[in-house]
Design an enzyme around this catalytic site. Structure first.
Site, PDB file in Angstrom:
ATOM      1  N   THR A 125       0.701  -1.321  -0.291  1.00 14.96           N
ATOM      2  CA  THR A 125      -0.044  -0.269   0.594  1.00 14.96           C
ATOM      3  C   THR A 125       1.168   1.013   0.031  1.00 14.96           C
ATOM      4  O   THR A 125       1.934   0.732   0.520  1.00 14.96           O
ATOM      5  CB  THR A 125      -0.688  -0.211   0.979  1.00 14.96           C
ATOM      6  OG1 THR A 125      -1.635   1.401   1.698  1.00 14.96           O
ATOM      7  CG2 THR A 125       0.193  -0.419   2.653  1.00 14.96           C
ATOM      8  N   ASP A 126       0.343   1.882  -0.567  1.00 18.06           N
ATOM      9  CA  ASP A 126       1.392   3.491  -0.534  1.00 18.06           C
ATOM     10  C   ASP A 126       1.116   4.544   0.744  1.00 18.06           C
ATOM     11  O   ASP A 126       1.297   5.292   1.226  1.00 18.06           O
ATOM     12  CB  ASP A 126       0.595   4.245  -1.385  1.00 18.06           C
ATOM     13  CG  ASP A 126      -1.094   4.868  -0.800  1.00 18.06           C
ATOM     14  OD1 ASP A 126      -1.437   4.288  -0.425  1.00 18.06           O
ATOM     15  OD2 ASP A 126      -0.990   6.014  -1.414  1.00 18.06           O
ATOM     16  N   GLU A 127       0.185   3.595   1.705  1.00 19.16           N
ATOM     17  CA  GLU A 127       0.206   4.358   3.730  1.00 19.16           C
ATOM     18  C   GLU A 127       2.108   4.153   4.423  1.00 19.16           C
ATOM     19  O   GLU A 127       1.684   4.418   5.319  1.00 19.16           O
ATOM     20  CB  GLU A 127      -0.739   3.316   4.104  1.00 19.16           C
ATOM     21  CG  GLU A 127      -1.925   3.710   3.570  1.00 19.16           C
ATOM     22  CD  GLU A 127      -2.964   3.430   4.403  1.00 19.16           C
ATOM     23  OE1 GLU A 127      -3.349   3.790   5.148  1.00 19.16           O
ATOM     24  OE2 GLU A 127      -4.315   3.258   4.126  1.00 19.16           O
ATOM     25  N   TYR A 153      -1.615  -0.474  11.292  1.00 17.70           N
ATOM     26  CA  TYR A 153      -1.980  -0.847  10.242  1.00 17.70           C
ATOM     27  C   TYR A 153      -0.528  -0.837   8.707  1.00 17.70           C
ATOM     28  O   TYR A 153       0.245  -1.435   8.266  1.00 17.70           O
ATOM     29  CB  TYR A 153      -3.056  -0.499   8.975  1.00 17.70           C
ATOM     30  CG  TYR A 153      -3.064  -0.938   7.566  1.00 17.70           C
ATOM     31  CD1 TYR A 153      -3.598  -2.049   7.062  1.00 17.70           C
ATOM     32  CD2 TYR A 153      -3.195  -0.169   6.433  1.00 17.70           C
ATOM     33  CE1 TYR A 153      -3.304  -2.606   5.802  1.00 17.70           C
ATOM     34  CE2 TYR A 153      -3.399  -0.045   5.507  1.00 17.70           C
ATOM     35  CZ  TYR A 153      -3.268  -1.317   4.387  1.00 17.70           C
ATOM     36  OH  TYR A 153      -3.465  -1.938   3.914  1.00 17.70           O
ATOM     37  N   LYS A 157       2.068  -3.279   7.701  1.00 19.05           N
ATOM     38  CA  LYS A 157       2.527  -3.375   5.760  1.00 19.05           C
ATOM     39  C   LYS A 157       4.128  -3.056   5.369  1.00 19.05           C
ATOM     40  O   LYS A 157       4.907  -4.022   4.781  1.00 19.05           O
ATOM     41  CB  LYS A 157       1.448  -2.931   5.260  1.00 19.05           C
ATOM     42  CG  LYS A 157       0.021  -3.457   4.978  1.00 19.05           C
ATOM     43  CD  LYS A 157       0.276  -4.275   3.827  1.00 19.05           C
ATOM     44  CE  LYS A 157       0.099  -4.559   3.115  1.00 19.05           C
ATOM     45  NZ  LYS A 157      -0.306  -6.027   2.428  1.00 19.05           N
TER      46      LYS A 157
END
Length: 339
Positions: A125-127, A153, A157
């Site tokens: 994810t870009d997060e 979260y 990741k």
């Protein structure tokens, strides 16, 4: 080719299963999913009878079960979508995110090492990059952007990504990683922004928006994402990270207003609520690398994609109403309870 797709009963994973069975009809797709609250077996009903599809209910953290599946299927590739992915839930209960997203990834890669594969692909994810300031629209996440996480979260990741790259460097495991922006489209679990707003608006319920709704996200239509992953696992360079972005930056409040307009609902339904802890302000991905190396570009403009998405939810009320009621979790027992 024999491909294990983990988390294939979830939103993006199920769309990927559908896409791959259509695009590569000679490939065998084995879906491994433990059917947590976000996994919905009824989503896969259209392909349950497909001769090249198999569903297996097990947890990626269960080493014995994973190894047994590898022995049975002898996969050529593994595409790992399986993850706990809701930021709010990670704030309430971080441990389950660490277990699934980090330990589960390790178990899968250990199985890949033990039984051999041609590619292990990690869907990220870009997060993991944190966020960007709203007053710097010239800034974008590239593959070289330092990891700077905000939530349990995104930290889980990012940890998994680092582990994947370590297995590549230490063991020579043939890996790739993709980091995508926010997905939207069919079969999106109703706790997420777009399907939640559609469902609430259709039921004339309040539309809860964090803060002032100024947070910006880069939106990617799920089928475009599936096409990008297909390219990466077949043509991407081993050991590389690829950013997948939609070139569709939108504020949350603008998205909610678009949904109200499309459904003919009043904006008076919008209700502003206390902001999420550590809420990232802006995500924006630069997908230049995947475009230059693999020729991929997003094909779906947000104006078109959101219309298609809203139409899908209008035509599939049974799917999301069953989820909202909680009945969807009984589907597995109904399908497999007597087998």
């Amino acid at each position: 080719m024999n491909i294990i797709v983990t988390g294939g009963a979830g939103f993006i994973g199920s769309n990927f299963v559908f896409y791959m069975l259509k695009k590569h009809p000679d490939d065998r797709i084995v879906c491994l999913d433990c059917l947590t609250y976000a996994g919905n077996l009824s989503t896969l009903e259209p392909v349950m009878g497909h001769p090249n599809f198999r569903f297996v209910k097990d947890d990626i953290t269960d080493r014995e079960a994973v190894y047994r599946l590898f022995e049975e299927e002898k996969p050529d590739m593994v595409v790992n979508f399986a993850a706990e992915s809701h930021v709010d839930r990670s704030i309430e209960d971080p441990e389950v995110f660490l277990r699934t997203n980090i330990l589960g990834t390790a178990v899968l890669m250990d199985a890949c090492r033990k039984y051999g594969i041609t590619r292990y692909h990690q869907v990220s994810t870009d997060e993991v990059y944190g966020d960007l300031p709203l007053d710097r629209p010239d800034l974008f996440f590239t593959e070289e952007t330092p990891i700077h996480t905000s939530s349990p979260y995104s930290s889980s990741k990012a940890s998994a990504d680092l582990l994947v790259l370590a297995y590549y460097r230490t063991y020579g495991l043939p890996v790739t990683i993709s980091r995508c922006s926010n997905n939207y489209g069919p079969y999106h679990f109703p706790e997420k922004l777009i399907p939640l707003m559609i469902a609430n608006a259709l039921n004339d319920k309040p539309l809860p928006v964090y803060g002032k709704g100024e947070n910006v996200r880069d939106w990617l239509y799920v089928e475009d994402h599936c096409k990008a992953i297909d390219l990466i696992i077949h043509e991407g360079r081993v050991g590389e990270v690829y950013n997948i972005g939609g070139h569709n930056e939108m504020t949350n409040i603008d998205i909610v207003k678009i949904i109200c307009k499309e459904l003919g609902k009043p904006e008076s339904l919008i209700t502003y609520v206390a902001d999420r802890k550590g809420h990232d302000m802006r995500y924006a991905i630069d997908p230049t690398k995947i475009h230059n190396e693999l020729g991929w570009l997003p094909e779906t403009k947000f104006a078109d994609g959101i219309k298609k998405t809203i139409q899908w939810y209008l035509e599939h009320k049974d799917w999301w109403e069953t989820i909202i009621s909680g009945e969807y979790q009984n589907y597995y027992e109904k399908m497999y309870g007597n087998r």
